[in-house]
Design an enzyme around this catalytic site. Structure first.
Site, PDB file in Angstrom:
ATOM      1  N   LYS A  55       4.068  33.153  66.837  1.00 30.48           N
ATOM      2  CA  LYS A  55       5.127  34.181  66.950  1.00 30.48           C
ATOM      3  C   LYS A  55       6.464  33.562  67.390  1.00 30.48           C
ATOM      4  O   LYS A  55       7.498  33.810  66.788  1.00 30.48           O
ATOM      5  CB  LYS A  55       4.711  35.248  67.977  1.00 30.48           C
ATOM      6  N   ASN A  56       6.419  32.756  68.442  1.00 31.07           N
ATOM      7  CA  ASN A  56       7.676  32.266  69.000  1.00 31.07           C
ATOM      8  C   ASN A  56       8.351  31.226  68.106  1.00 31.07           C
ATOM      9  O   ASN A  56       9.545  30.974  68.245  1.00 31.07           O
ATOM     10  CB  ASN A  56       7.462  31.725  70.416  1.00 31.07           C
ATOM     11  N   CYS A 149      13.640  42.720  80.396  1.00 35.42           N
ATOM     12  CA  CYS A 149      12.414  43.390  79.982  1.00 35.42           C
ATOM     13  C   CYS A 149      11.484  43.434  81.180  1.00 35.42           C
ATOM     14  O   CYS A 149      11.857  43.014  82.286  1.00 35.42           O
ATOM     15  CB  CYS A 149      11.795  42.722  78.760  1.00 35.42           C
ATOM     16  N   ARG A 154      16.080  38.098  82.620  1.00 33.89           N
ATOM     17  CA  ARG A 154      16.290  37.288  81.429  1.00 33.89           C
ATOM     18  C   ARG A 154      17.747  37.256  80.951  1.00 33.89           C
ATOM     19  O   ARG A 154      18.073  37.740  79.859  1.00 33.89           O
ATOM     20  CB  ARG A 154      15.347  37.731  80.306  1.00 33.89           C
ATOM     21  N   ASP A 342       3.374  32.017  79.339  1.00 33.85           N
ATOM     22  CA  ASP A 342       2.779  32.952  78.376  1.00 33.85           C
ATOM     23  C   ASP A 342       1.243  32.909  78.384  1.00 33.85           C
ATOM     24  O   ASP A 342       0.588  33.695  77.695  1.00 33.85           O
ATOM     25  CB  ASP A 342       3.291  32.660  76.954  1.00 33.85           C
ATOM     26  N   ARG A 434       2.949  43.339  69.449  1.00 36.09           N
ATOM     27  CA  ARG A 434       4.107  42.453  69.290  1.00 36.09           C
ATOM     28  C   ARG A 434       3.665  41.042  68.942  1.00 36.09           C
ATOM     29  O   ARG A 434       4.383  40.331  68.245  1.00 36.09           O
ATOM     30  CB  ARG A 434       4.885  42.351  70.617  1.00 36.09           C
TER      31      ARG A 434
HETATM   32  C1  LIG Z   1      10.716  34.354  71.576  1.00 33.36           C
HETATM   33  C2  LIG Z   1      10.366  33.287  72.511  1.00 33.36           C
HETATM   34  O1  LIG Z   1      10.373  32.132  72.157  1.00 33.36           O
HETATM   35  N1  LIG Z   1      10.027  33.627  73.732  1.00 33.36           N
HETATM   36  C3  LIG Z   1       9.588  32.646  74.683  1.00 33.36           C
HETATM   37  C4  LIG Z   1      10.802  31.963  75.258  1.00 33.36           C
HETATM   38  O2  LIG Z   1      11.611  32.980  75.835  1.00 33.36           O
HETATM   39  P1  LIG Z   1      13.096  32.645  76.282  1.00 33.36           P
HETATM   40  O3  LIG Z   1      13.694  31.667  75.356  1.00 33.36           O
HETATM   41  O4  LIG Z   1      13.781  33.930  76.478  1.00 33.36           O
HETATM   42  O5  LIG Z   1      12.821  31.961  77.687  1.00 33.36           O
HETATM   43  P2  LIG Z   1      13.719  30.905  78.450  1.00 33.36           P
HETATM   44  O6  LIG Z   1      13.085  29.568  78.340  1.00 33.36           O
HETATM   45  O7  LIG Z   1      15.115  31.036  77.974  1.00 33.36           O
HETATM   46  O8  LIG Z   1      13.642  31.452  79.918  1.00 33.36           O
HETATM   47  C5  LIG Z   1      13.156  30.709  80.990  1.00 33.36           C
HETATM   48  C6  LIG Z   1      13.853  31.165  82.257  1.00 33.36           C
HETATM   49  O9  LIG Z   1      15.234  30.843  82.172  1.00 33.36           O
HETATM   50  C7  LIG Z   1      16.030  31.967  82.482  1.00 33.36           C
HETATM   51  N2  LIG Z   1      17.255  31.924  81.656  1.00 33.36           N
HETATM   52  C8  LIG Z   1      17.179  31.771  80.323  1.00 33.36           C
HETATM   53  C9  LIG Z   1      18.308  31.759  79.537  1.00 33.36           C
HETATM   54  C10 LIG Z   1      19.561  31.903  80.155  1.00 33.36           C
HETATM   55  O10 LIG Z   1      20.610  31.911  79.513  1.00 33.36           O
HETATM   56  N3  LIG Z   1      19.599  32.042  81.509  1.00 33.36           N
HETATM   57  C11 LIG Z   1      18.483  32.057  82.285  1.00 33.36           C
HETATM   58  O11 LIG Z   1      18.554  32.184  83.506  1.00 33.36           O
HETATM   59  C12 LIG Z   1      15.137  33.161  82.099  1.00 33.36           C
HETATM   60  O12 LIG Z   1      15.523  34.349  82.756  1.00 33.36           O
HETATM   61  C13 LIG Z   1      13.767  32.669  82.505  1.00 33.36           C
HETATM   62  O13 LIG Z   1      13.581  32.920  83.871  1.00 33.36           O
HETATM   63  O14 LIG Z   1      10.379  31.016  76.247  1.00 33.36           O
HETATM   64  C14 LIG Z   1       9.709  31.597  77.361  1.00 33.36           C
HETATM   65  C15 LIG Z   1       9.400  30.495  78.353  1.00 33.36           C
HETATM   66  O15 LIG Z   1       8.474  29.625  77.834  1.00 33.36           O
HETATM   67  C16 LIG Z   1       8.453  32.328  76.891  1.00 33.36           C
HETATM   68  O16 LIG Z   1       7.904  33.028  77.965  1.00 33.36           O
HETATM   69  C17 LIG Z   1       8.777  33.303  75.768  1.00 33.36           C
HETATM   70  O17 LIG Z   1       7.581  33.765  75.182  1.00 33.36           O
HETATM   71  C1  LIG Z   2       7.462  36.758  76.682  1.00 36.67           C
HETATM   72  C2  LIG Z   2       7.078  36.632  75.424  1.00 36.67           C
HETATM   73  O1  LIG Z   2       7.821  36.920  74.347  1.00 36.67           O
HETATM   74  P1  LIG Z   2       9.361  37.365  74.259  1.00 36.67           P
HETATM   75  O2  LIG Z   2      10.187  36.225  74.711  1.00 36.67           O
HETATM   76  O3  LIG Z   2       9.547  37.631  72.795  1.00 36.67           O
HETATM   77  O4  LIG Z   2       9.533  38.571  75.114  1.00 36.67           O
HETATM   78  C3  LIG Z   2       5.723  36.108  75.073  1.00 36.67           C
HETATM   79  O5  LIG Z   2       5.520  35.757  73.894  1.00 36.67           O
HETATM   80  O6  LIG Z   2       4.837  36.059  75.944  1.00 36.67           O
END
Ligand SMILES: CC(=O)N[C@H]1[C@@H](OP(=O)(O)OP(=O)(O)OC[C@H]2O[C@@H](n3ccc(=O)[nH]c3=O)[C@H](O)[C@@H]2O)O[C@H](CO)[C@@H](O)[C@@H]1O
Ligand SMILES: C=C(OP(=O)(O)O)C(=O)O
Length: 459
Positions: A55-56, A149, A154, A342, A434
Site C-alpha cells: 500500500k505505502n 488522524c 502528523r 505500522d 484501507r
Molecule cells: C502512506 C505512507 O507511506 N504512510 C507511512 C508513512 O507515513 P508518513 O510519511 O506520513 O510518516 P512520516 O515518516 O512522515 O512521519 C514520521 C513522524 O514524523 C513526523 N513528521 C512528518 C512529516 C513532517 O513534515 N513533520 C513531522 O513532524 C510525523 O508526525 C511522525 O511523527 O511513514 C510512516 C512511518 O513509517 C508510516 O507509519 C505510514 O504508514
Molecule cells: C499509518 C498508515 O498509513 P497512512 O500513512 O496512510 O495513514 C499505515 O499504513 O499504517
C-alpha cells in the site's frame, strides 16, 4: 444465547458452526448498521497466504506517475480503499486511469489542473505527497493540508520547508498549501536539504520534486524505507537520475522530462508481518509469498526472540511456525531499519499471550496506542502511560466486541480475535479496508473462521 451461522463458501469449513453470542447487555451499542467482522477464535491455521503489493509504495508510486509526461503502468496493485481514493484524486487532476486486475494504467499526459480537492485529500494523508510531483511537473500546485488522524497530529512542515529550499514560494491560506516555483523558467532549483527527522513522506515529496528540478538536490537524513527505494526505482525507470535511495543521503540530478515506465511494486511488508503474527498467535504454520525477507528483518528477529520459528524457503517465500511457549520482548518503534510503527499494534496483540512482561515504546506517533483499551477488553493485561505500554502476558484472550480505531489497530484486533476464546466482533472496518486486500478471504483460505456481516449486532 446460541445461534448457528453459515460461514459461506469461501471458508474451508462448509458446515455451519456453533456460535455463542454475547448477551445483549454485554455488547456496545452500534449506532449504524456498518459492517462488522465476526471472528470465531482458536481455529488452527495452515497453508499459504499470497501477499499483495505494498500500500505505502503504491500510493507514492501513483503520486510519482504525475511526473511522467507519457503515463505509466503499475503492476501488483492491491484492491484497497486507499488506492481507489488516490485514483479519484488523480482523476480530478486530469489523469485517465484504467484498472485490469492488479495492473493500473495511468495516462498522465494531460494534467488539467494543479489543484487537488479537499474532500479527498483530507481523507488520506498520502495524497499530500503528490504536492511534490504536481509542483515539479506544472510549476505550481494547490494542495489542501491533509490534517491529522487518529494516530497523531502528523504535520507537513518538513515537506513545506524542503519545497521552499527547492525554490518554491509556499503560502498556506485557509487550509490550502499554495506553492509555485519562483524561477523564470518555472522549474524548481536543486538544493541541499536536511530533514530534521527521516520522514518517509517528506523524503518522497522532495525526491519527486527534485527529479524535474534544475541542478542537483541532496536530501540528508532521508528516510530509508523500502517504499522510498521503490519510488526512486519508478522515477529512475521513468528517466530520473537518483542515487542513494535506501541510504540516509539521496542525490538527485534533475532532468527536463520523464517518460513512460512499466513498473511492478514491491510486496507489502506490513501485510506480510500481519500474517506472520497471525500464524504465531494461533500457534499455527503459515507460509507466505511473495515477500522480500530483507524488508522483514525487524519483524523476523522479534518473532524469533519471542520463540517463533521463521524459515526462509526461497528468495521470496517464508514460513512461520508457531510454538507453545512464547516469552515477552520489548519493542521500540523507529524509522527503518528499526522496528516499524505500522507493525506495533499487531505485535502487541501477540505480546498479550507471551510469558512475562514486555514494554512497547511507540516513538513515531504520539497517539498510536488506542488498541490497548480494546485488547484489554479481550482480557489482555496492558498498562499504558503516555506512549509506553507494559504488556503482561495472560494465558488466554477472550472474544469481545471491539472497535478499530485505525488501520493497524484493526489488524491487531482481528489477529487477537483469531486466538481468542469465543467470538470477537470487530467494528470500524473502514480502517481495515484501507490497507488489507481481501483479508477475510486470505484468512478463511487458511482455516480462519470469520465473516463480515451488515447485520446489526444485538444491543
Ligand atoms: C502512506 C505512507 O507511506 N504512510 C507511512 C508513512 O507515513 P508518513 O510519511 O506520513 O510518516 P512520516 O515518516 O512522515 O512521519 C514520521 C513522524 O514524523 C513526523 N513528521 C512528518 C512529516 C513532517 O513534515 N513533520 C513531522 O513532524 C510525523 O508526525 C511522525 O511523527 O511513514 C510512516 C512511518 O513509517 C508510516 O507509519 C505510514 O504508514
Ligand atoms: C499509518 C498508515 O498509513 P497512512 O500513512 O496512510 O495513514 C499505515 O499504513 O499504517
Amino acid at each position: 444465547m446460541q445461534s448457528t451461522i453459515d460461514l459461506g463458501t469461501a471458508s474451508q469449513t462448509t458446515e455451519p458452526i456453533e456460535l455463542t453470542t454475547l448477551a445483549s447487555s454485554e455488547m456496545p451499542q452500534l449506532e449504524t448498521n456498518a459492517p462488522v467482522l465476526r471472528i470465531i477464535g482458536k481455529a488452527p491455521l495452515s497453508g499459504h497466504v499470497p501477499i499483495s503489493g505494498a500500500k505505502n509504495s503504491i500510493l507514492a508510486l501513483m503520486a510519482g506517475t504525475l511526473l511522467s509526461s507519457e503515463g505509466c503502468r503499475i503492476r501488483n496493485v492491491p484492491n484497497l480503499a486507499d488506492v481507489q481514493r488516490m485514483s479519484d484524486i488523480l482523476e480530478t487532476l486530469g489523469v485517465k486511469i484504467s484498472r485490469n486486475g492488479e495492473v493500473l494504467d495511468l495516462d498522465t499526459s494531460n494534467l488539467t489542473t494543479n489543484s487537488a480537492p479537499y474532500e479527498l485529500v483530507s481523507k488520506m494523508r498520502a495524497s499530500f505527497f503528490a504536492l511534490g510531483s504536481i509542483l515539479a511537473r506544472l510549476g505550481s500546485a494547490k494542495m489542501p493540508l491533509p490534517g491529522g488522524c487518529a494516530i497523531g497530529a502528523r504535520p507537513v512542515d518538513l515537506h513545506v520547508r524542503g519545497l521552499q529550499a527547492l525554490g518554491a514560494y509556499v503560502q498556506i491560506e485557509h487550509g490550502i498549501v499554495h506553492a509555485h516555483a519562483t524561477s523564470r523558467n518555472g522549474r524548481l532549483q536543486g538544493a541541499k536539504i536536511y530533514l530534521d527527522c527521516p520522514s518517509v513522506g517528506a523524503t518522497e515529496t522532495l525526491m519527486m520534486a527534485a527529479t524535474l528540478a534544475e541542478g542537483e538536490t541532496i536530501i540528508e537524513n532521508a528516510a530509508q524505507e523500502p517504499e522510498v527505494i521503490d519510488l526512486a526505482d519508478l522515477c529512475i525507470a521513468m528517466g530520473a537520475k537518483i542515487k542513494g535511495a535506501g541510504t540516509n543521503t539521496i542525490t538527485i540530478e534533475g532532468v527536463e522530462k520523464l517518460h513512460f515506465a512499466d513498473f511492478t511494486a514491491i510486496p507489502d511488508r506490513i501485510e506480510a508481518a500481519t500474517f506472520m503474527v497471525a500464524a504465531a498467535i494461533t500457534r499455527s504454520t503459515l507460509s507466505m509469498s511473495p515477500v522480500v525477507p530483507a524488508h522483514l528483518t525487524a519483524a523476523i528477529s522479534k518473532l524469533q526472540d519471542i520463540g517463533v520459528t521463521v524459515r526462509q524457503d526461497s528468495e521470496d517465500t517464508i514460513t512461520v511456525i508457531g510454538g507453545d511457549n512464547y516469552r515477552a520482548v520489548d519493542i521500540e518503534t523507529l524509522p527503518y531499519p528499526g522496528f516499524p510503527t505500522d507493525m506495533q499494534a499487531q505485535f502487541m496483540a501477540l505480546l498479550t499471550i507471551c510469558e512475562g512482561s514486555g514494554v512497547v515504546n511507540e516513538t513515531v506517533y504520539e497517539n498510536r496506542l488506542q488498541h490497548v483499551a480494546e485488547l484489554n477488553r479481550m482480557g489482555a493485561n496492558i498498562r499504558l502511560k503516555n506512549s509506553v505500554a507494559v504488556v503482561s502476558g495472560v494465558p488466554q484472550l477472550s472474544g469481545a466486541p471491539v472497535m478499530a480505531t485505525d488501520l493497524r489497530a484493526s489488524a491487531a484486533l482481528v489477529i487477537a480475535g483469531l486466538a481468542a476464546d469465543g467470538e470477537t466482533t470487530v467494528m470500524g472496518l473502514h480502517h481495515l479496508d484501507r490497507g488489507y486486500d481481501r483479508i477475510e478471504e486470505k484468512l478463511r483460505n487458511v482455516g480462519a473462521k470469520l465473516y463480515r456481516t451488515n447485520e446489526v449486532v444485538p444491543v
